[in-house]
Write a protein that holds these residues in place. Sequence first.
Motif, PDB file in Angstrom:
ATOM      1  N   ASP A  15       5.141  19.808   1.727  1.00  0.00           N
ATOM      2  CA  ASP A  15       6.021  18.632   1.887  1.00  0.00           C
ATOM      3  C   ASP A  15       5.482  17.222   1.757  1.00  0.00           C
ATOM      4  O   ASP A  15       4.480  17.059   2.553  1.00  0.00           O
ATOM      5  N   ILE A  16       5.717  16.528   0.979  1.00  0.00           N
ATOM      6  CA  ILE A  16       5.152  15.369   0.661  1.00  0.00           C
ATOM      7  C   ILE A  16       6.089  14.066   1.013  1.00  0.00           C
ATOM      8  O   ILE A  16       7.181  13.916   0.304  1.00  0.00           O
ATOM      9  N   CYS A  17       5.507  13.126   1.720  1.00  0.00           N
ATOM     10  CA  CYS A  17       6.421  11.910   1.916  1.00  0.00           C
ATOM     11  C   CYS A  17       5.613  10.682   1.250  1.00  0.00           C
ATOM     12  O   CYS A  17       4.450  10.488   1.732  1.00  0.00           O
ATOM     13  N   ILE A  18       6.150  10.173   0.348  1.00  0.00           N
ATOM     14  CA  ILE A  18       5.592   8.658  -0.293  1.00  0.00           C
ATOM     15  C   ILE A  18       6.161   7.621   0.375  1.00  0.00           C
ATOM     16  O   ILE A  18       7.454   7.509   0.329  1.00  0.00           O
ATOM     17  N   ARG A  19       5.331   6.895   1.050  1.00  0.00           N
ATOM     18  CA  ARG A  19       5.999   5.737   1.709  1.00  0.00           C
ATOM     19  C   ARG A  19       5.450   4.499   1.250  1.00  0.00           C
ATOM     20  O   ARG A  19       4.339   4.051   1.350  1.00  0.00           O
ATOM     21  N   LYS A  20       6.173   3.676   0.787  1.00  0.00           N
ATOM     22  CA  LYS A  20       5.940   2.250   0.354  1.00  0.00           C
ATOM     23  C   LYS A  20       7.054   1.045   0.847  1.00  0.00           C
ATOM     24  O   LYS A  20       8.241   1.540   0.310  1.00  0.00           O
ATOM     25  N   GLN A  71       0.878  -1.232   0.058  1.00  0.00           N
ATOM     26  CA  GLN A  71      -0.208   0.015  -0.147  1.00  0.00           C
ATOM     27  C   GLN A  71       0.929   1.285  -0.025  1.00  0.00           C
ATOM     28  O   GLN A  71       1.776   1.122   0.805  1.00  0.00           O
ATOM     29  N   THR A  72       0.508   2.021  -0.838  1.00  0.00           N
ATOM     30  CA  THR A  72       1.396   3.596  -0.750  1.00  0.00           C
ATOM     31  C   THR A  72       0.681   4.456   0.063  1.00  0.00           C
ATOM     32  O   THR A  72      -0.505   4.851  -0.201  1.00  0.00           O
ATOM     33  N   ILE A  73       1.356   5.099   0.787  1.00  0.00           N
ATOM     34  CA  ILE A  73       0.987   5.852   1.736  1.00  0.00           C
ATOM     35  C   ILE A  73       1.520   7.302   1.610  1.00  0.00           C
ATOM     36  O   ILE A  73       2.602   7.566   1.232  1.00  0.00           O
ATOM     37  N   VAL A  74       0.742   8.430   1.782  1.00  0.00           N
ATOM     38  CA  VAL A  74       1.269   9.824   1.246  1.00  0.00           C
ATOM     39  C   VAL A  74       1.153  10.565   2.380  1.00  0.00           C
ATOM     40  O   VAL A  74      -0.099  10.844   3.025  1.00  0.00           O
ATOM     41  N   GLY A  75       1.956  11.098   3.109  1.00  0.00           N
ATOM     42  CA  GLY A  75       1.841  12.131   4.264  1.00  0.00           C
ATOM     43  C   GLY A  75       2.363  13.570   3.801  1.00  0.00           C
ATOM     44  O   GLY A  75       3.106  13.626   2.985  1.00  0.00           O
ATOM     45  N   ILE A  76       1.241  14.490   3.899  1.00  0.00           N
ATOM     46  CA  ILE A  76       1.354  15.829   3.572  1.00  0.00           C
ATOM     47  C   ILE A  76       1.576  16.900   4.572  1.00  0.00           C
ATOM     48  O   ILE A  76       0.422  16.885   5.367  1.00  0.00           O
ATOM     49  N   ASP A  77       2.500  17.591   4.833  1.00  0.00           N
ATOM     50  CA  ASP A  77       2.693  18.791   5.831  1.00  0.00           C
ATOM     51  C   ASP A  77       2.524  19.940   5.110  1.00  0.00           C
ATOM     52  O   ASP A  77       2.977  20.197   3.851  1.00  0.00           O
ATOM     53  N   SER A 100       1.290  11.244 -11.998  1.00  0.00           N
ATOM     54  CA  SER A 100       2.039  10.010 -12.266  1.00  0.00           C
ATOM     55  C   SER A 100       1.419   8.924 -11.414  1.00  0.00           C
ATOM     56  O   SER A 100       1.912   7.722 -11.545  1.00  0.00           O
ATOM     57  N   TYR A 101       0.528   9.119 -10.587  1.00  0.00           N
ATOM     58  CA  TYR A 101      -0.042   8.124  -9.660  1.00  0.00           C
ATOM     59  C   TYR A 101      -1.505   7.550 -10.136  1.00  0.00           C
ATOM     60  O   TYR A 101      -2.119   7.200  -9.265  1.00  0.00           O
ATOM     61  N   GLN A 102      -1.952   7.768 -11.408  1.00  0.00           N
ATOM     62  CA  GLN A 102      -3.344   7.670 -11.614  1.00  0.00           C
ATOM     63  C   GLN A 102      -3.524   6.330 -11.561  1.00  0.00           C
ATOM     64  O   GLN A 102      -4.948   5.870 -11.552  1.00  0.00           O
ATOM     65  N   LYS A 103      -2.721   5.460 -11.758  1.00  0.00           N
ATOM     66  CA  LYS A 103      -2.990   3.911 -11.811  1.00  0.00           C
ATOM     67  C   LYS A 103      -2.931   3.289 -10.351  1.00  0.00           C
ATOM     68  O   LYS A 103      -2.892   2.129 -10.367  1.00  0.00           O
ATOM     69  N   HIS A 104      -2.700   4.134  -9.405  1.00  0.00           N
ATOM     70  CA  HIS A 104      -2.404   3.545  -8.015  1.00  0.00           C
ATOM     71  C   HIS A 104      -3.318   4.098  -6.997  1.00  0.00           C
ATOM     72  O   HIS A 104      -4.235   4.983  -7.464  1.00  0.00           O
ATOM     73  N   GLU A 105      -3.734   3.531  -6.355  1.00  0.00           N
ATOM     74  CA  GLU A 105      -4.659   3.867  -5.121  1.00  0.00           C
ATOM     75  C   GLU A 105      -3.703   4.125  -3.722  1.00  0.00           C
ATOM     76  O   GLU A 105      -3.306   3.359  -3.247  1.00  0.00           O
ATOM     77  N   LEU A 106      -4.033   5.438  -3.646  1.00  0.00           N
ATOM     78  CA  LEU A 106      -3.076   5.900  -2.445  1.00  0.00           C
ATOM     79  C   LEU A 106      -3.883   6.163  -1.294  1.00  0.00           C
ATOM     80  O   LEU A 106      -5.195   6.584  -1.477  1.00  0.00           O
ATOM     81  N   LEU A 107      -3.353   6.233  -0.006  1.00  0.00           N
ATOM     82  CA  LEU A 107      -3.787   6.575   1.179  1.00  0.00           C
ATOM     83  C   LEU A 107      -3.249   7.685   1.440  1.00  0.00           C
ATOM     84  O   LEU A 107      -2.051   7.947   1.718  1.00  0.00           O
ATOM     85  N   ILE A 108      -3.955   8.806   1.335  1.00  0.00           N
ATOM     86  CA  ILE A 108      -3.317  10.377   1.397  1.00  0.00           C
ATOM     87  C   ILE A 108      -3.982  10.920   2.787  1.00  0.00           C
ATOM     88  O   ILE A 108      -4.897  10.845   3.035  1.00  0.00           O
ATOM     89  N   ALA A 109      -2.909  11.281   3.636  1.00  0.00           N
ATOM     90  CA  ALA A 109      -3.299  11.829   5.021  1.00  0.00           C
ATOM     91  C   ALA A 109      -2.385  13.338   5.109  1.00  0.00           C
ATOM     92  O   ALA A 109      -1.417  13.565   4.712  1.00  0.00           O
ATOM     93  N   LEU A 143      -9.801  13.634  -7.786  1.00  0.00           N
ATOM     94  CA  LEU A 143      -9.144  12.355  -8.055  1.00  0.00           C
ATOM     95  C   LEU A 143      -9.502  11.226  -7.179  1.00  0.00           C
ATOM     96  O   LEU A 143      -9.311  10.904  -6.045  1.00  0.00           O
ATOM     97  N   HIS A 144     -10.595  10.732  -7.605  1.00  0.00           N
ATOM     98  CA  HIS A 144     -11.467   9.712  -7.180  1.00  0.00           C
ATOM     99  C   HIS A 144     -10.919   8.434  -6.568  1.00  0.00           C
ATOM    100  O   HIS A 144     -11.593   7.593  -5.691  1.00  0.00           O
ATOM    101  N   GLN A 145      -9.800   8.153  -7.247  1.00  0.00           N
ATOM    102  CA  GLN A 145      -9.197   6.653  -6.980  1.00  0.00           C
ATOM    103  C   GLN A 145      -8.483   6.688  -5.691  1.00  0.00           C
ATOM    104  O   GLN A 145      -8.179   5.504  -5.151  1.00  0.00           O
TER     105      GLN A 145
END
Length: 327
Positions: A17-22, A4-10, A44-53, A71-73
Amino acid sequence: MQNQTIVGIDISNLTLDICIRKDNQNQTFIIKNEVKAILGFFRSYQKHELLIAMENTGRYNWPLYEALAQLHQHRVFVVSPLHIKKSIGLVRGKSDKADALRIALFMEKHHRELHQWKPSPVSIEKMKILLAERSYRMKVKRQLLSQKTDYPRMKKTGLNKTLSVMNKKMADLANEQIKLIESAIQDLIHTDEQLAKQAALIRSVPGVGKVLSWMMLAKTAGFTTITEPRKMACYSGVVPFDHQSGTSIRGRSKVSVYADKAIKSVLHLAAMSAIRLKNDLGEYFQRKVAGGKNKMSVLNAVRNKIIHRIFAVIKNQIPYQNLLRVS
């Protein structure tokens, strides 16, 4: 959470500031806090389902909200900064890059407990903005009124009259703007059939005025984000919690300091109004106080009851007085 790809945004005013964690690996990026830049980054992440926080930072979140609504996905979560701060334990140092990583790590651990963010209707977003602007001007007005009492002490300087006139002009201007904002909120509600109906139902509850009805609609997004009265009561800081540890510490139950202070203060005014009127809440207050209960404790119970009555009229779609006859 495997793969699962996780995105943390400050979030800050100008940048994100974006952290992409996988797979326990982190990548960090800095982009502009603008809709165009956000959409370009996530393209560039259109084909992925991200968890964005992200944390809730007020108006600095707006470009993200606008972009992510398209970005509904992806699954998006907006978390209280206090929730994250209390969960990460003892930390040393602070930077936007480190905060983005901490948000991603928080999401990795707690995503199952959180409610997914969904875009609010435009009318609700407008109401939130107008209420924030009203709150700011109310604060300015209170400050001006508090300064007014100091001017007589400046009489010997000869500035008291000049400053009093300036103060009055600013206070009058704040009053005019508050009235314009309140009129805009009323117009907004009247143009939305659902909000108009809900506002009328809410105001049928004893003690509830226009400001509390507006705040309840905004805080619950028209009773879609907070759907249970107990959760709203907890959010508003009117639910007492136990205070004990083992056999040696047994304090009185008390409300938590972690609450929305703005809606709590308006609920207090509603409760004060309700107990002065002839209704079941007023009778409840008098009966409990006569029985020896602490007045503030009973008043807090009245605040809680007001919340439960508001949710009851919304659920049953019946004004409060009619609801009493039915039940």
